[in-house]
Design an enzyme around this catalytic site. Structure first.
Site, PDB file in Angstrom:
ATOM      1  N   ASN A   9     135.448   8.631   6.861  1.00  0.00           N
ATOM      2  CA  ASN A   9     136.405   8.047   7.719  1.00  0.00           C
ATOM      3  C   ASN A   9     136.463   8.916   8.765  1.00  0.00           C
ATOM      4  O   ASN A   9     137.421   8.146   9.687  1.00  0.00           O
ATOM      5  CB  ASN A   9     137.719   7.683   6.919  1.00  0.00           C
ATOM      6  CG  ASN A   9     137.385   6.669   5.813  1.00  0.00           C
ATOM      7  OD1 ASN A   9     137.504   5.570   6.129  1.00  0.00           O
ATOM      8  ND2 ASN A   9     137.257   7.119   4.593  1.00  0.00           N
ATOM      9  N   ASP A  69     129.585  16.480   2.621  1.00  0.00           N
ATOM     10  CA  ASP A  69     131.107  17.070   2.898  1.00  0.00           C
ATOM     11  C   ASP A  69     130.598  18.408   3.320  1.00  0.00           C
ATOM     12  O   ASP A  69     129.553  18.588   3.316  1.00  0.00           O
ATOM     13  CB  ASP A  69     131.316  17.302   1.216  1.00  0.00           C
ATOM     14  CG  ASP A  69     133.086  17.770   1.195  1.00  0.00           C
ATOM     15  OD1 ASP A  69     133.489  16.936   1.860  1.00  0.00           O
ATOM     16  OD2 ASP A  69     133.261  18.571   0.330  1.00  0.00           O
ATOM     17  N   TYR A 151     136.561  22.426  14.225  1.00  0.00           N
ATOM     18  CA  TYR A 151     136.295  24.310  14.124  1.00  0.00           C
ATOM     19  C   TYR A 151     135.738  24.482  15.889  1.00  0.00           C
ATOM     20  O   TYR A 151     135.125  26.091  15.177  1.00  0.00           O
ATOM     21  CB  TYR A 151     136.226  24.971  13.303  1.00  0.00           C
ATOM     22  CG  TYR A 151     136.714  25.078  12.023  1.00  0.00           C
ATOM     23  CD1 TYR A 151     137.766  26.178  11.690  1.00  0.00           C
ATOM     24  CD2 TYR A 151     136.630  23.660  11.091  1.00  0.00           C
ATOM     25  CE1 TYR A 151     139.119  25.909  10.712  1.00  0.00           C
ATOM     26  CE2 TYR A 151     137.644  23.420   9.537  1.00  0.00           C
ATOM     27  CZ  TYR A 151     139.193  24.500   9.616  1.00  0.00           C
ATOM     28  OH  TYR A 151     139.709  24.934   8.534  1.00  0.00           O
TER      29      TYR A 151
HETATM   30  P1  ITT Z   1     135.077  12.206   5.765  1.00  0.00           P
HETATM   31  O1  ITT Z   1     135.390  12.663   4.011  1.00  0.00           O
HETATM   32  O2  ITT Z   1     135.963  10.762   5.525  1.00  0.00           O
HETATM   33  O3  ITT Z   1     133.672  12.265   4.952  1.00  0.00           O
HETATM   34  P2  ITT Z   1     136.628  14.432   6.099  1.00  0.00           P
HETATM   35  O4  ITT Z   1     137.059  14.266   8.151  1.00  0.00           O
HETATM   36  O5  ITT Z   1     137.247  14.445   5.564  1.00  0.00           O
HETATM   37  O6  ITT Z   1     136.044  12.995   7.214  1.00  0.00           O
HETATM   38  P3  ITT Z   1     135.014  16.939   5.302  1.00  0.00           P
HETATM   39  O7  ITT Z   1     135.570  16.531   3.721  1.00  0.00           O
HETATM   40  O8  ITT Z   1     133.376  16.983   4.878  1.00  0.00           O
HETATM   41  O9  ITT Z   1     134.926  15.744   5.905  1.00  0.00           O
HETATM   42  O10 ITT Z   1     135.703  18.200   5.787  1.00  0.00           O
HETATM   43  C1  ITT Z   1     135.319  18.393   6.941  1.00  0.00           C
HETATM   44  C2  ITT Z   1     135.992  19.456   7.384  1.00  0.00           C
HETATM   45  O11 ITT Z   1     135.152  20.583   8.057  1.00  0.00           O
HETATM   46  C3  ITT Z   1     136.291  18.277   8.943  1.00  0.00           C
HETATM   47  O12 ITT Z   1     137.987  17.973   9.178  1.00  0.00           O
HETATM   48  C4  ITT Z   1     136.310  19.512   9.858  1.00  0.00           C
HETATM   49  O13 ITT Z   1     137.577  20.260   9.994  1.00  0.00           O
HETATM   50  C5  ITT Z   1     135.010  20.967   9.051  1.00  0.00           C
HETATM   51  N1  ITT Z   1     133.577  20.452   9.741  1.00  0.00           N
HETATM   52  C6  ITT Z   1     133.321  19.953   9.353  1.00  0.00           C
HETATM   53  N2  ITT Z   1     131.979  19.809  10.557  1.00  0.00           N
HETATM   54  C7  ITT Z   1     132.271  20.526  11.488  1.00  0.00           C
HETATM   55  C8  ITT Z   1     131.568  20.788  12.708  1.00  0.00           C
HETATM   56  O14 ITT Z   1     130.434  20.458  13.084  1.00  0.00           O
HETATM   57  N3  ITT Z   1     132.865  20.967  14.015  1.00  0.00           N
HETATM   58  C9  ITT Z   1     133.768  21.785  13.203  1.00  0.00           C
HETATM   59  N4  ITT Z   1     134.105  21.076  12.019  1.00  0.00           N
HETATM   60  C10 ITT Z   1     133.633  20.458  11.167  1.00  0.00           C
END
Ligand code: ITT
Length: 198
Positions: A9, A69, A151
């Site tokens: 999402n 994730d 981040y």
């Molecule tokens: P989905 O589960 O729906 O895929 P989400 O935003 O909940 O989306 P995650 O559970 O994987 O995604 O959470 C990852 C978090 O880590 C995300 O919300 C960011 O805060 C951080 N993050 C991950 N990849 C990143 C990136 O490339 N740049 C900056 N922050 C990142």
């Protein structure tokens, strides 16, 4: 054409992965597939959460799909926020954002090393394969730049003096954990397509 549902999402992830895929690959986000579902992420590891997301969507849609994730792991915080990256500041009113909390916890720490990690869970005909991508770097003293998401404004990848927040998407892709995991996914799927299994 290899078509997959991307079980997320998060529109930023969709944009980054679309940009990282070569011709011949097409992804459809949950919204585009008409699937409006919050998928729980209750597990203590990125791998287990990725598996849960892709399995839930595979069972719901019956279509080949993948999820990812990701998290940021700070060395001085024993790998936190890690699997809790998306919800790090939740329920703690003194922090207005995840980055505020991260910067506050690292304020007195000499070691600002951190790494992003992405785990992709791919489901083809019910069978799962996992792919990983890592990006090492440091946490900046204060946010810089407004590009990207999460981040990005506080993370400086090794080999650059800019934060991800100061980079264009093309520049971020040169270092990105997500891009590295996607590259492995592409190699794997290209192999399957060659043997007509997808
Ligand atoms: P989905 O589960 O729906 O895929 P989400 O935003 O909940 O989306 P995650 O559970 O994987 O995604 O959470 C990852 C978090 O880590 C995300 O919300 C960011 O805060 C951080 N993050 C991950 N990849 C990143 C990136 O490339 N740049 C900056 N922050 C990142």
């Amino acid at each position: 054409m290899i078509e997959l549902i991307f079980a997320t999402n998060n529109d930023n992830k969709v944009r980054e992965i679309r940009q990282a895929l070569p011709e011949g690959f097409s992804i459809v986000s949950l919204r585009e597939a008409g699937i409006f579902k919050e998928i729980p992420e209750p597990h203590p590891s990125l791998e287990a959460n990725a598996t849960e997301k892709s399995m839930v969507i595979y069972e719901l849609s019956g279509k080949n799909c993948f999820s990812e994730d990701s998290g940021l792991e700070a060395e001085a915080l024993d790998g936190a926020p890690g699997v809790r990256s998306a919800r790090f500041a939740d329920e703690e009113p003194e922090y207005t954002s995840n980055t505020d909390k991260l910067l506050a916890l690292l304020r007195d720490k000499g070691n600002r090393k951190a790494r992003f990690k992405t785990v992709i869970s791919l489901i083809i005909d019910g069978k799962e394969t996992l792919f990983e991508g890592l990006c090492s770097g440091t946490i900046a003293p204060a946010p810089l730049g407004t590009n990207g998401f999460g981040y990005d404004p506080v993370f400086i990848p090794e080999g650059s003096n800019k934060t991800f927040g100061q980079m264009t998407l093309e520049e971020k892709q040169e270092f990105s954990h997500r891009k590295k995991a996607v590259k492995k996914l592409v190699v794997y799927l290209t192999g399957l397509a060659g043997s007509k299994q997808v």
